[in-house]
Write a protein that holds these residues in place. Structure first.
Motif, PDB file in Angstrom:
ATOM      1  N   CYS A 131       0.858  -1.178   0.000  1.00  0.00           N
ATOM      2  CA  CYS A 131       0.000   0.000   0.000  1.00  0.00           C
ATOM      3  C   CYS A 131       0.903   1.239   0.000  1.00  0.00           C
ATOM      4  CB  CYS A 131      -0.893  -0.013   1.234  1.00  0.00           C
ATOM      5  SG  CYS A 131      -1.780   1.536   1.480  1.00  0.00           S
ATOM      6  N   CYS A 134       0.318   3.085   3.807  1.00  0.00           N
ATOM      7  CA  CYS A 134       0.736   2.425   5.056  1.00  0.00           C
ATOM      8  C   CYS A 134       1.882   1.430   4.833  1.00  0.00           C
ATOM      9  CB  CYS A 134      -0.455   1.732   5.702  1.00  0.00           C
ATOM     10  SG  CYS A 134      -1.025   0.282   4.783  1.00  0.00           S
ATOM     11  N   ARG A 136       1.929  -1.576   3.934  1.00  0.00           N
ATOM     12  CA  ARG A 136       1.715  -2.985   4.298  1.00  0.00           C
ATOM     13  C   ARG A 136       1.535  -3.811   3.029  1.00  0.00           C
ATOM     14  NH1 ARG A 136      -3.306  -2.914   8.213  1.00  0.00           N
ATOM     15  NH2 ARG A 136      -3.948  -1.364   6.683  1.00  0.00           N
ATOM     16  N   CYS A 172      -4.474   0.088   0.206  1.00  0.00           N
ATOM     17  CA  CYS A 172      -5.307  -0.917   0.861  1.00  0.00           C
ATOM     18  C   CYS A 172      -6.672  -0.273   1.127  1.00  0.00           C
ATOM     19  CB  CYS A 172      -4.658  -1.411   2.144  1.00  0.00           C
ATOM     20  SG  CYS A 172      -4.640  -0.198   3.470  1.00  0.00           S
ATOM     21  N   CYS A 175      -6.837   2.527   3.890  1.00  0.00           N
ATOM     22  CA  CYS A 175      -6.171   3.771   3.491  1.00  0.00           C
ATOM     23  C   CYS A 175      -6.973   4.479   2.400  1.00  0.00           C
ATOM     24  CB  CYS A 175      -4.750   3.492   3.006  1.00  0.00           C
ATOM     25  SG  CYS A 175      -3.628   3.077   4.361  1.00  0.00           S
TER      26      CYS A 175
HETATM   27 ZN   LIG Z   1      -2.745   1.129   3.455  1.00  0.00          ZN
END
Ligand SMILES: [Zn+2]
Ligand SMILES: [Zn+2]
Length: 233
Positions: A131, A134, A136, A172, A175
């Protein structure tokens, strides 16, 4: 919604097909170009009115709805067309007789659906593993940096050029939701049309830090609460 740009794609598809047929006596002059523009606007709007919602809202996300490889007559999905539509095509020798209409429409709709089912051109090159907010490695969605509902306006007002209009960020779901919570579509298009610009926002930075520490699949309620508390560590 998406429909505005889908109508534009339908119109462009129509113009290309008319030019390829050569049934219209169009020279390469400005006057002829504006004539083609008026002509295709009129025809594309008539055709648009006859399209089922599944075709109007067709996009990369809905590409499984119609199998273009097995469809033999896409025109059967349409509601009845305005009489003037067929008359115009006959008058300008775009089609030779009424029986030629379904095959003509089939080709046109195949072109249109192929165009709207295609992924935005920038996708392949910008697809990330993580992402972009973030960082991740979790399932990603794509966020149109210039949201679809304001793309027509953004082009008209020259905020952006055609080449950038479909730029996407890979985010994601949490987000992605956060981005749409902090700014309206117009604000996104005007001021936050790159990931870098989004990341300059303090609220997005704070959100990103928070999200990066969350285990994927955590509850939505926890996320909302933290946003409200703000700077909690
Ligand atoms: Zn994210
Ligand atoms: Zn989005």
């Amino acid at each position: 919604m998406a429909s505005q740009s889908q109508l534009t794609i339908l119109k462009d598809t129509f113009a290309r097909r008319l030019l390829s047929i050569g049934g219209l006596d169009l020279q390469d002059t400005t006057e002829a170009a504006s004539g083609l523009d008026e002509f295709t606007t009129y025809l594309a709007n008539d055709l648009w009115d006859a399209l089922p919602p599944s075709m109007r809202d067709a996009s990369y996300d809905t590409r499984a709805d119609l199998d273009l490889d097995t469809e033999v007559d896409l025109s059967r999905h349409l509601t009845p067309l305005a009489v003037s539509f067929t008359d115009t095509l006959l008058t300008y020798s775009v089609i030779s007789c009424e029986e030629a209409l379904p095959p003509f429409l089939h080709k046109l709709l195949t072109d249109y659906l192929t165009a709207v089912y295609a992924p935005p051109p920038v996708w392949a090159s910008t697809r990330t593993e993580e992402c972009e907010i973030c960082e991740r490695r979790v399932p990603l969605t794509y966020h149109h940096l210039i949201p679809r509902s304001v793309q027509a306006k953004a082009l008209k007002k020259r905020w952006h050029t055609e080449s950038r209009i479909n730029a996407v960020a890979w985010l994601c779901r949490p987000c992605h939701t956060a981005v749409h919570q902090v700014a309206s579509n117009i604000e996104l298009a005007q001021h936050f049309y790159t990931v870098e610009l989004l990341l300059e926002r303090e609220d997005i930075q704070r959100w990103g830090k928070y999200a990066s520490k969350q285990r994927w699949g955590g509850t939505r309620r926890a996320a909302t609460r933290s946003m409200m508390v703000g700077s909690s560590r």
